[in-house]
Design a protein around this motif. Structure first.
Motif, PDB file in Angstrom:
ATOM      1  N   HIS A 121     -11.586   4.826  20.431  1.00  0.00           N
ATOM      2  CA  HIS A 121     -11.407   4.622  21.932  1.00  0.00           C
ATOM      3  C   HIS A 121     -12.588   3.916  22.728  1.00  0.00           C
ATOM      4  CE1 HIS A 121     -10.141   6.110  25.938  1.00  0.00           C
ATOM      5  NE2 HIS A 121     -11.344   6.496  26.074  1.00  0.00           N
ATOM      6  N   HIS A 155     -11.257   2.485  26.787  1.00  0.00           N
ATOM      7  CA  HIS A 155     -12.437   3.266  27.392  1.00  0.00           C
ATOM      8  C   HIS A 155     -13.038   2.948  28.860  1.00  0.00           C
ATOM      9  CE1 HIS A 155     -15.203   6.457  28.001  1.00  0.00           C
ATOM     10  NE2 HIS A 155     -16.339   5.577  27.374  1.00  0.00           N
ATOM     11  N   HIS A 157     -11.537   0.528  30.676  1.00  0.00           N
ATOM     12  CA  HIS A 157     -10.087   0.339  31.521  1.00  0.00           C
ATOM     13  C   HIS A 157     -10.218  -1.301  32.103  1.00  0.00           C
ATOM     14  CE1 HIS A 157      -9.098   4.735  32.877  1.00  0.00           C
ATOM     15  NE2 HIS A 157      -9.706   4.693  31.556  1.00  0.00           N
TER      16      HIS A 157
END
Ligand code: ZN
Length: 247
Positions: A121, A155, A157
């Protein structure tokens, strides 16, 4: 006769309870011939449809990685790392998910090796610390732990690619990336449900190993409906405003 299955991955992250954006991505994956979806986490938080998004992701029966919002909703994380708006989204998601949903989120892995690549992530250096990779230096720290040519993350964006050959550098923005031998790549797939690169459209990538090709996809969806549903559910107004700005 030998049948060859053409493998095409669809890698998506940071859905953040945005059902309309997730549906646009799932539809696009079908039209793009994706055979193997992979979710990089943060299914919940921020927007109005945590339960629906979690159900859809689970129905894909695909690899899913844990995000920091998933961790918080499952009551595992440290609330001090969250700002007030994020905290409101967490509280909203918590109320709408069952204990079984939370147990599922808490059991998700932090990173995975899939075929010849890695998924995480946030970053491969101490994934539990949820570091943000925005600079070449931060990417360098993750590359130290990257034992595959290719790693996908989310993570921040913000969709972007770092490449490492002699040094680490961010590649210019492009819709397509052809992988070169001798170069390693860290590919941020951007966010489905709350992009922060001033482009509100849902972001994800496809990866076709047979062609060594990664393609960025940006998809419009009914964002006015998403905003109405945020407002109608009592979530803070700034959450509706920011998805429209891609911020
Ligand atoms: Zn996120």
């Amino acid at each position: 006769m030998v049948f060859m299955i053409k493998v095409k991955y669809g890698i998506f992250s940071d859905i953040h309870s945005n059902l309309e954006a997730l549906c646009a991505v799932l539809d696009d994956m079908v039209s793009q011939g994706v055979t193997h979806p992979i979710c990089l986490g943060d299914i919940v938080g921020y927007n109005a449809s945590p339960r629906e998004c979690l159900r859809l992701v689970r129905e894909l029966n695909c690899p899913v990685i844990k995000g920091n919002h998933d961790e918080m909703v499952a009551d595992l994380g440290d609330a001090r790392n969250f700002n007030a708006l994020a905290g409101e989204g967490i509280a909203f998601s918590k109320k709408r998910l069952t204990n079984a949903d939370k147990a599922y989120l808490s059991g998700l892995p932090m990173n995975l090796r899939i075929s010849n690549f890695t998924v995480v992530h946030s970053s491969l250096d101490e994934p539990t610390k949820w570091n943000y990779i925005t600079t070449d230096l931060e990417a360098e720290s993750s590359f130290i732990y990257q034992n595959t040519q290719l790693c996908f993350c989310g993570h921040t964006h913000v969709a972007k690619v770092f490449a490492k050959s002699n040094g680490v550098r961010e590649l210019p923005k492009a819709d397509k990336l052809e992988l070169k031998k001798g170069v390693r790549y860290l590919v941020n797939v951007g966010a489905v449900g709350q992009p922060r690169d001033r482009d509100w459209r849902a972001s994800y990538v496809t990866y076709t190993p047979g062609a060594s090709l990664i393609e960025y996809r940006r998809l419009p969806y009914d964002i006015e409906l998403t905003k109405r549903r945020i407002r109608g559910s009592g979530l803070p107004e700034p959450l509706a405003v920011r998805i429209g700005m891609g911020a």
